[in-house]
Design a protein around this motif. Structure first.
Motif, PDB file in Angstrom:
ATOM      1  N   ILE A 122       1.091  -1.095  -0.088  1.00 44.94           N
ATOM      2  CA  ILE A 122       0.081  -0.125   0.092  1.00 44.94           C
ATOM      3  C   ILE A 122       0.724   1.160  -0.040  1.00 44.94           C
ATOM      4  O   ILE A 122       1.896   1.214   0.806  1.00 44.94           O
ATOM      5  CB  ILE A 122      -0.914   0.202   1.287  1.00 44.94           C
ATOM      6  CG1 ILE A 122      -1.795  -1.175   1.383  1.00 44.94           C
ATOM      7  CG2 ILE A 122      -1.682   1.202   1.446  1.00 44.94           C
ATOM      8  CD1 ILE A 122      -2.426  -1.512   2.504  1.00 44.94           C
ATOM      9  N   ARG A 123       0.405   2.235  -0.843  1.00 46.56           N
ATOM     10  CA  ARG A 123       1.447   3.437  -0.963  1.00 46.56           C
ATOM     11  C   ARG A 123       0.063   4.563  -1.139  1.00 46.56           C
ATOM     12  O   ARG A 123      -0.627   4.478  -1.946  1.00 46.56           O
ATOM     13  CB  ARG A 123       2.160   3.669  -1.985  1.00 46.56           C
ATOM     14  CG  ARG A 123       3.008   4.822  -1.880  1.00 46.56           C
ATOM     15  CD  ARG A 123       4.101   5.016  -3.001  1.00 46.56           C
ATOM     16  NE  ARG A 123       5.007   4.006  -2.967  1.00 46.56           N
ATOM     17  CZ  ARG A 123       5.117   3.178  -4.011  1.00 46.56           C
ATOM     18  NH1 ARG A 123       4.259   3.236  -5.182  1.00 46.56           N
ATOM     19  NH2 ARG A 123       6.046   2.213  -4.108  1.00 46.56           N
ATOM     20  N   ASP A 124       0.071   5.744  -0.204  1.00 47.19           N
ATOM     21  CA  ASP A 124      -0.976   6.966  -0.127  1.00 47.19           C
ATOM     22  C   ASP A 124      -2.283   6.357  -0.165  1.00 47.19           C
ATOM     23  O   ASP A 124      -3.196   6.739  -1.064  1.00 47.19           O
ATOM     24  CB  ASP A 124      -0.481   7.703  -1.368  1.00 47.19           C
ATOM     25  CG  ASP A 124       0.924   8.347  -1.326  1.00 47.19           C
ATOM     26  OD1 ASP A 124       1.226   8.559  -0.354  1.00 47.19           O
ATOM     27  OD2 ASP A 124       1.475   8.356  -2.448  1.00 47.19           O
ATOM     28  N   GLY A 125      -2.512   5.034   0.426  1.00 46.80           N
ATOM     29  CA  GLY A 125      -3.969   4.655   0.628  1.00 46.80           C
ATOM     30  C   GLY A 125      -4.230   4.050  -0.444  1.00 46.80           C
ATOM     31  O   GLY A 125      -5.652   3.247  -0.442  1.00 46.80           O
ATOM     32  N   CYS A 126      -3.702   3.550  -1.618  1.00 40.30           N
ATOM     33  CA  CYS A 126      -3.994   2.754  -2.474  1.00 40.30           C
ATOM     34  C   CYS A 126      -3.240   1.549  -2.768  1.00 40.30           C
ATOM     35  O   CYS A 126      -2.133   1.595  -2.204  1.00 40.30           O
ATOM     36  CB  CYS A 126      -3.846   3.631  -3.949  1.00 40.30           C
ATOM     37  SG  CYS A 126      -5.038   4.895  -3.910  1.00 40.30           S
ATOM     38  N   ALA A 154      -8.419   1.778  -3.960  1.00 44.10           N
ATOM     39  CA  ALA A 154      -8.122   2.254  -2.942  1.00 44.10           C
ATOM     40  C   ALA A 154      -7.949   0.807  -2.072  1.00 44.10           C
ATOM     41  O   ALA A 154      -8.494   0.025  -2.119  1.00 44.10           O
ATOM     42  CB  ALA A 154      -9.566   3.078  -2.376  1.00 44.10           C
ATOM     43  N   ALA A 155      -6.951   0.968  -1.086  1.00 47.06           N
ATOM     44  CA  ALA A 155      -6.779  -0.205  -0.014  1.00 47.06           C
ATOM     45  C   ALA A 155      -7.872  -0.365   1.122  1.00 47.06           C
ATOM     46  O   ALA A 155      -7.603   0.158   2.262  1.00 47.06           O
ATOM     47  CB  ALA A 155      -5.362   0.097   0.677  1.00 47.06           C
ATOM     48  N   ASP A 156      -9.087  -0.826   0.565  1.00 46.29           N
ATOM     49  CA  ASP A 156     -10.152  -1.060   1.403  1.00 46.29           C
ATOM     50  C   ASP A 156     -10.137  -2.542   1.551  1.00 46.29           C
ATOM     51  O   ASP A 156     -10.453  -3.461   0.666  1.00 46.29           O
ATOM     52  CB  ASP A 156     -11.316  -0.693   0.753  1.00 46.29           C
ATOM     53  CG  ASP A 156     -11.528   0.789   0.927  1.00 46.29           C
ATOM     54  OD1 ASP A 156     -10.763   1.597   1.162  1.00 46.29           O
ATOM     55  OD2 ASP A 156     -12.940   1.071   0.895  1.00 46.29           O
ATOM     56  N   MET A 157      -9.620  -3.200   2.785  1.00 45.68           N
ATOM     57  CA  MET A 157      -9.155  -4.615   3.103  1.00 45.68           C
ATOM     58  C   MET A 157      -9.559  -5.104   4.311  1.00 45.68           C
ATOM     59  O   MET A 157      -9.820  -4.419   5.135  1.00 45.68           O
ATOM     60  CB  MET A 157      -7.961  -4.793   2.549  1.00 45.68           C
ATOM     61  CG  MET A 157      -7.350  -4.351   1.422  1.00 45.68           C
ATOM     62  SD  MET A 157      -5.440  -4.362   1.334  1.00 45.68           S
ATOM     63  CE  MET A 157      -5.086  -3.354   2.739  1.00 45.68           C
ATOM     64  N   VAL A 158     -10.045  -6.458   4.180  1.00 45.78           N
ATOM     65  CA  VAL A 158     -10.160  -7.181   5.531  1.00 45.78           C
ATOM     66  C   VAL A 158      -9.293  -8.361   5.447  1.00 45.78           C
ATOM     67  O   VAL A 158      -8.984  -9.228   4.668  1.00 45.78           O
ATOM     68  CB  VAL A 158     -11.592  -7.685   5.835  1.00 45.78           C
ATOM     69  CG1 VAL A 158     -12.413  -8.228   4.532  1.00 45.78           C
ATOM     70  CG2 VAL A 158     -11.679  -8.039   7.037  1.00 45.78           C
ATOM     71  N   ALA A 185      -9.007   2.860   2.771  1.00 47.80           N
ATOM     72  CA  ALA A 185      -8.248   3.638   2.097  1.00 47.80           C
ATOM     73  C   ALA A 185      -6.589   3.464   2.678  1.00 47.80           C
ATOM     74  O   ALA A 185      -5.952   4.620   2.938  1.00 47.80           O
ATOM     75  CB  ALA A 185      -8.713   5.230   2.166  1.00 47.80           C
ATOM     76  N   GLY A 186      -6.429   2.553   3.151  1.00 46.27           N
ATOM     77  CA  GLY A 186      -4.979   2.119   3.716  1.00 46.27           C
ATOM     78  C   GLY A 186      -4.921   2.453   5.362  1.00 46.27           C
ATOM     79  O   GLY A 186      -3.765   2.313   5.695  1.00 46.27           O
ATOM     80  N   LYS A 187      -5.985   3.146   5.878  1.00 45.94           N
ATOM     81  CA  LYS A 187      -5.778   3.248   7.228  1.00 45.94           C
ATOM     82  C   LYS A 187      -6.434   2.171   8.018  1.00 45.94           C
ATOM     83  O   LYS A 187      -7.582   1.895   7.664  1.00 45.94           O
ATOM     84  CB  LYS A 187      -6.552   4.725   7.395  1.00 45.94           C
ATOM     85  CG  LYS A 187      -5.824   5.865   6.933  1.00 45.94           C
ATOM     86  CD  LYS A 187      -6.251   7.149   7.521  1.00 45.94           C
ATOM     87  CE  LYS A 187      -5.457   8.209   7.221  1.00 45.94           C
ATOM     88  NZ  LYS A 187      -5.015   8.281   5.676  1.00 45.94           N
ATOM     89  N   GLN A 188      -5.577   1.744   9.025  1.00 45.18           N
ATOM     90  CA  GLN A 188      -6.208   0.572   9.904  1.00 45.18           C
ATOM     91  C   GLN A 188      -7.257   1.089  10.731  1.00 45.18           C
ATOM     92  O   GLN A 188      -7.005   1.873  11.703  1.00 45.18           O
ATOM     93  CB  GLN A 188      -4.955  -0.223  10.618  1.00 45.18           C
ATOM     94  CG  GLN A 188      -5.584  -1.500  10.959  1.00 45.18           C
ATOM     95  CD  GLN A 188      -4.207  -2.380  11.293  1.00 45.18           C
ATOM     96  OE1 GLN A 188      -3.199  -2.072  11.383  1.00 45.18           O
ATOM     97  NE2 GLN A 188      -4.744  -3.565  11.755  1.00 45.18           N
TER      98      GLN A 188
END
Length: 443
Positions: A34-38, A371-375, A409-412
């Motif tokens: 992940i970089r910059d939320g993506c 976007a880094a929306d992940m689980v 968006a990359g934020k935990q």
């Protein structure tokens, strides 16, 4: 599959990575950067280990998937969870829910109920949800501060509602909120005419014109019960979906929620207009509203997403459990054990929800640039062993208590099952206090 300009902010190394797109793929021993939320990198572990990263996290025994997308709900109704159970839909609405709303719903109720729902959804692996409830500005403030992603639909009915004295006022508020938030990275405003039986043609036409001008989605309960369809036919000679088609509302921006009653003509209208259907199996089962024929829709090419509905009629906001129910029910309704297999069920709970909301270029699958929306689901427990197909295990043998980490968006926002931005004890205490106030009134 990579761009290696600057160091990655975070490199995740799960046992399994399920991108959802391409369909049916499980990547073993891969990394995601992940970089910059993506998402900036997806590739084999060996290649991942050569990259510079500010933080590296091993996720042994875990399956990393796109965040779940809850495509229909009424977040603040969490405070009415279990208030009037085991009743038919119209009795439930007219005798219990609408009077309770008239008495209790204000900005404080919506704020506290929405925060409760956001916390429950994050803990259940949901990164994005669609909400349709009163005081949508309050709900969008809650979403903004939580870090979550949402579509907020402005509810519109022909009669006064909490926060809006008329349909015109609700529309004005919706347009204003849309303008205020049109550049928000995580919130989309939509228009939410409640149902065909609560909104007249004139108001539906206004909504269509405004939604077209703004390129906004329309989110609406449609064909929730056989009674609704039958009553419309008796009164007007027209099925509600045909009426919406005649008024020009159907299309790729239209989200038809429930759709338990689908004739051949209805199916043709859905296919031709490219309308999305939002399936809410547990709410439909609990209120005995009927069954959405998911497999039939899927085979015809209709985009079907999944929602929990509100906690007042479900009673949980557990999209993983909902997806399991959807997969089982689809098989029973289609009379086929191959209907809605586990991989397609997961797609319904992720990419199809993104597509329904017009967000498929940003979220819904793990692809570079999105976007880094992940689980991360922990599949290392006793009840998940042995693992032949991790996606089957996720859908058929795993509960939401296995949700370990979650990012938007990359934020935990969830770290080892702990909410990072919300105070769970405070939320629980606030909900208990509301329950005491509301039940005191009911006794």
């Amino acid at each position: 599959m990579t761009s290696t300009a600057a160091p990655l902010d975070l490199l995740l190394l799960p046992t399994w990575l399920v991108p959802v797109e391409p369909a049916g793929v499980v990547l073993k021993e891969h990394g995601l950067g992940i970089r910059d939320g993506c998402i900036a990198f997806i590739g084999p572990r060996a290649a991942a280990m050569k990259l510079a990263a500010n933080e590296v996290r091993e996720l042994p025994g875990m399956l990393l998937s796109p965040g779940l997308i809850n495509a229909h709900g009424h977040a603040a109704m969490s405070l009415f969870r279990g208030l009037a159970d085991d009743l038919p839909l119209m009795t439930w609405l007219e005798k219990h829910i609408w009077p309770a709303e008239a008495k209790w719903v204000d900005e404080a109720f919506v704020r506290d109920g929405t925060n409760l729902a956001i916390a429950e959804q994050l803990k259940g692996g949901i990164t994005c949800f669609s909400d349709m409830y009163f005081y949508p500005k309050v709900a969008s403030d809650c979403v903004h501060s939580s870090g979550m992603r949402a579509q907020i639909a402005m509810p519109i009915l022909d009669f006064p509602i909490p926060g809006a004295s008329s349909a015109d006022e609700a529309l004005r508020q919706g347009i204003e909120l849309f303008g205020d938030l049109k550049h928000h990275p995580r919130i989309k405003i939509a228009f939410g005419p409640h149902a065909p039986y609560t909104v007249c043609d004139a108001n539906l036409e206004k909504i269509r014109v405004i939604a077209e001008e703004l390129d906004a989605a329309i989110h609406m309960h449609v064909h929730e019960t056989a009674f609704e369809v039958q009553q419309a036919v008796e009164q007007t000679g027209e099925r509600p979906l045909a009426r919406l088609a005649r008024l020009g509302l159907l299309g790729p921006r239209f989200q038809a929620v429930h759709m338990t009653q689908i004739s051949e003509d209805d199916l043709a209208l859905l296919v031709e207009s490219n309308t999305s259907v939002i399936h809410c199996p547990e709410s439909n089962l609990k209120l005995a509203s009927g069954f959405c024929p998911v497999e039939r829709l899927w085979q015809a090419g209709v985009n079907v997403a999944i929602g929990t509905d509100g906690a007042a009629s479900n009673n949980d906001l557990d999209l993983l459990g909902e997806t399991r129910t959807a997969a089982m029910l689809a098989k029973a309704v289609a009379g086929s054990a191959t209907a809605l297999d586990a991989h397609r069920a997961l797609r319904m709970a992720t990419l199809n929800g993104a597509r329904a909301m017009g967000l498929e270029s940003q979220i819904g699958s793990l692809e570079v640039g999105k976007a880094a929306d992940m689980v991360a689901f922990d599949l290392s427990g006793l009840a998940q062993q042995p693992i032949y197909d991790p996606v089957s295990q996720l859908i058929y043998a795993t509960g939401r208590d296995c949700v370990k980490h979650l990012w938007v968006a990359g934020k935990q926002l969830l770290d080892d099952r702990q909410l990072t931005r919300m105070d769970e004890q405070q939320l629980t205490a606030t909900a208990i206090a509301w329950g005491q106030r509301i039940s005191g009134h009911n006794e």
